[in-house]
Design a protein around this motif. Sequence first.
Motif, PDB file in Angstrom:
ATOM      1  N   ASN A  34       0.821  -1.213   0.000  1.00 49.82           N
ATOM      2  CA  ASN A  34       0.000   0.000   0.000  1.00 49.82           C
ATOM      3  C   ASN A  34       0.854   1.262   0.000  1.00 49.82           C
ATOM      4  O   ASN A  34       0.335   2.368   0.157  1.00 49.82           O
ATOM      5  N   LEU A  35       2.170   1.081  -0.181  1.00 46.07           N
ATOM      6  CA  LEU A  35       3.091   2.216  -0.268  1.00 46.07           C
ATOM      7  C   LEU A  35       3.127   2.726  -1.702  1.00 46.07           C
ATOM      8  O   LEU A  35       3.342   1.958  -2.633  1.00 46.07           O
ATOM      9  N   LYS A  36       2.876   4.021  -1.873  1.00 41.89           N
ATOM     10  CA  LYS A  36       2.879   4.623  -3.218  1.00 41.89           C
ATOM     11  C   LYS A  36       4.162   5.404  -3.491  1.00 41.89           C
ATOM     12  O   LYS A  36       4.577   5.557  -4.629  1.00 41.89           O
ATOM     13  N   GLN A  37       4.768   5.917  -2.412  1.00 43.35           N
ATOM     14  CA  GLN A  37       5.977   6.726  -2.594  1.00 43.35           C
ATOM     15  C   GLN A  37       6.745   6.821  -1.283  1.00 43.35           C
ATOM     16  O   GLN A  37       6.158   6.787  -0.208  1.00 43.35           O
ATOM     17  N   ILE A  95      15.832  12.195  -1.988  1.00 41.85           N
ATOM     18  CA  ILE A  95      15.255  11.778  -3.264  1.00 41.85           C
ATOM     19  C   ILE A  95      13.872  11.184  -3.028  1.00 41.85           C
ATOM     20  O   ILE A  95      13.527  10.802  -1.909  1.00 41.85           O
ATOM     21  N   ILE A  96      13.105  11.138  -4.104  1.00 42.13           N
ATOM     22  CA  ILE A  96      11.765  10.535  -4.083  1.00 42.13           C
ATOM     23  C   ILE A  96      11.853   9.213  -4.836  1.00 42.13           C
ATOM     24  O   ILE A  96      12.495   9.137  -5.887  1.00 42.13           O
ATOM     25  N   ALA A  97      11.205   8.188  -4.318  1.00 47.68           N
ATOM     26  CA  ALA A  97      11.132   6.911  -5.039  1.00 47.68           C
ATOM     27  C   ALA A  97       9.672   6.481  -5.151  1.00 47.68           C
ATOM     28  O   ALA A  97       8.954   6.427  -4.151  1.00 47.68           O
ATOM     29  N   ASN A  98       9.251   6.240  -6.379  1.00 45.99           N
ATOM     30  CA  ASN A  98       7.905   5.720  -6.646  1.00 45.99           C
ATOM     31  C   ASN A  98       7.975   4.866  -7.910  1.00 45.99           C
ATOM     32  O   ASN A  98       9.070   4.522  -8.368  1.00 45.99           O
ATOM     33  N   LYS A  99       6.836   4.553  -8.516  1.00 43.73           N
ATOM     34  CA  LYS A  99       6.877   3.659  -9.692  1.00 43.73           C
ATOM     35  C   LYS A  99       7.540   4.301 -10.900  1.00 43.73           C
ATOM     36  O   LYS A  99       8.036   3.605 -11.785  1.00 43.73           O
ATOM     37  N   LYS A 100       7.585   5.644 -10.929  1.00 42.93           N
ATOM     38  CA  LYS A 100       8.185   6.336 -12.083  1.00 42.93           C
ATOM     39  C   LYS A 100       9.584   6.855 -11.814  1.00 42.93           C
ATOM     40  O   LYS A 100      10.448   6.820 -12.681  1.00 42.93           O
TER      41      LYS A 100
END
Length: 466
Positions: free
Chosen positions: A157-160, A175-180
Amino acid sequence: MALKPIKAGTRLTGRVVVPGSPSYRAARMEYNRRISKFPRVIVFCRRTQDVINAVKWARERGVRLRVRSGRHSYEGFSTINGGIVIDVSAMNKVKVDRKNRVAYVQTGNPLARVYRKLWDKGVALPAGTAPDVGVAGLTLGGGIGLLSRKYGLTCDNLKQVKMVVASGRYGAKTIIANKKKNSDLFWASRGGGGGSFGIATRYTFRVRPIRTVSIYSITWKWRDLEKVFPAWQRWAPSVTNRLTSTIEVAAKQVGTIVSTGQLLGGAEELRRLIRPLLQVGTPVKVMVRTVPFIEATQFFAAGDLNLEPKFKITGAFGYKPLPPEGVRMIRDFLSKAPNKHATVWCQSLGGAGSAVSRVSPTATAYPHRKAETVYELSARWRNDKEQQRNIQWVKRFRKALRPYVVGDYVNFPDLGIKNWPKSYYGVNFARLKRVKQKYDPLNVFRFAQSIPVGKRSVRRLDKKKS
């Protein structure tokens, strides 16, 4: 208070505690009192910049660092002798966007606070049971709880994730980490364990509307063990995925077997669903009721309160039910438990369209998708003279069960496991090493069981920068 910088070095910000500070004793304590270490400095960060400053400060001075949120690391990986502990527990904001079913959660939050803040907005996150466990490590290792079979693990349920990582020779950056963006780090942050890649400071979660749930508890006497345990193992994965359940077998001195569970549904339906359990052995106590979800979280948290302060825990996964000789092994070990505080606890994960097992073992870093149950073997004590007896009992128990179970859950770490990369990460370990080499090539974030960096890549980077 700030430590004196070396030359033009970075200054520590946030609340800084050093040996000699009045709060040092409390600040260095771990949840597991078996672990007693003496950091050179503990910094309680209040904002992301404090975290960046702490990482830079440590790197500039060549001081080893550890990352801490809820202090629940069973083997004390979140503390260190003579190094710096970067504690994010003061970073505990929670913001809910109910319309888009998203929550922004800073990683210092203990689980009970997350549940309460989300409940105030009428939503929930599938997560664990211990009220004071930090949401940071819980999520990074997977996150198993009483909504898992319907809604997946916490990490599902983690999106970012927002993370502070090492940068260059002495630096640090966010930094940001997500699917993109940084999708490989995002993949690793869902089951790859905490503390190997950087310091998570904020999570974005998908949340679910929730109001009431139904809960049950059934107690049997010890003599029913060889009837009840196999029955629960057959029943738990076959029942609707709206019901997640547990079973705990206490030491023979206590003499109880207790199964509990939570249903997204009403009490009448739950009574019907648990009928197969009620027909096994002779239940001595049965409770079924519908409660507000927040009350259910408190009910399941009660088992984590008032426990003995020192413990040794190991875990494993059951991909199929234990055969009769495996159940006898549980009976034999709990018959000779070192004291009355030893237990075997299991929770259902897979089966019947479970959201956990629907995900591929390589889709996230959490590999044990096809497991039906997770096991936790624990021994607890107060006096140091009991320590070795308890630790050895857990070690022998794990070894005896090995033919019937697989691996271990990274959030139940055990320094006694020799091949821990395979136990925790299975097929995903090689990919986790590649993520480590990319985001932390100088191995800044390391501890006894952190994801390793290949020695060659560290030497190569050193040459480049010298």
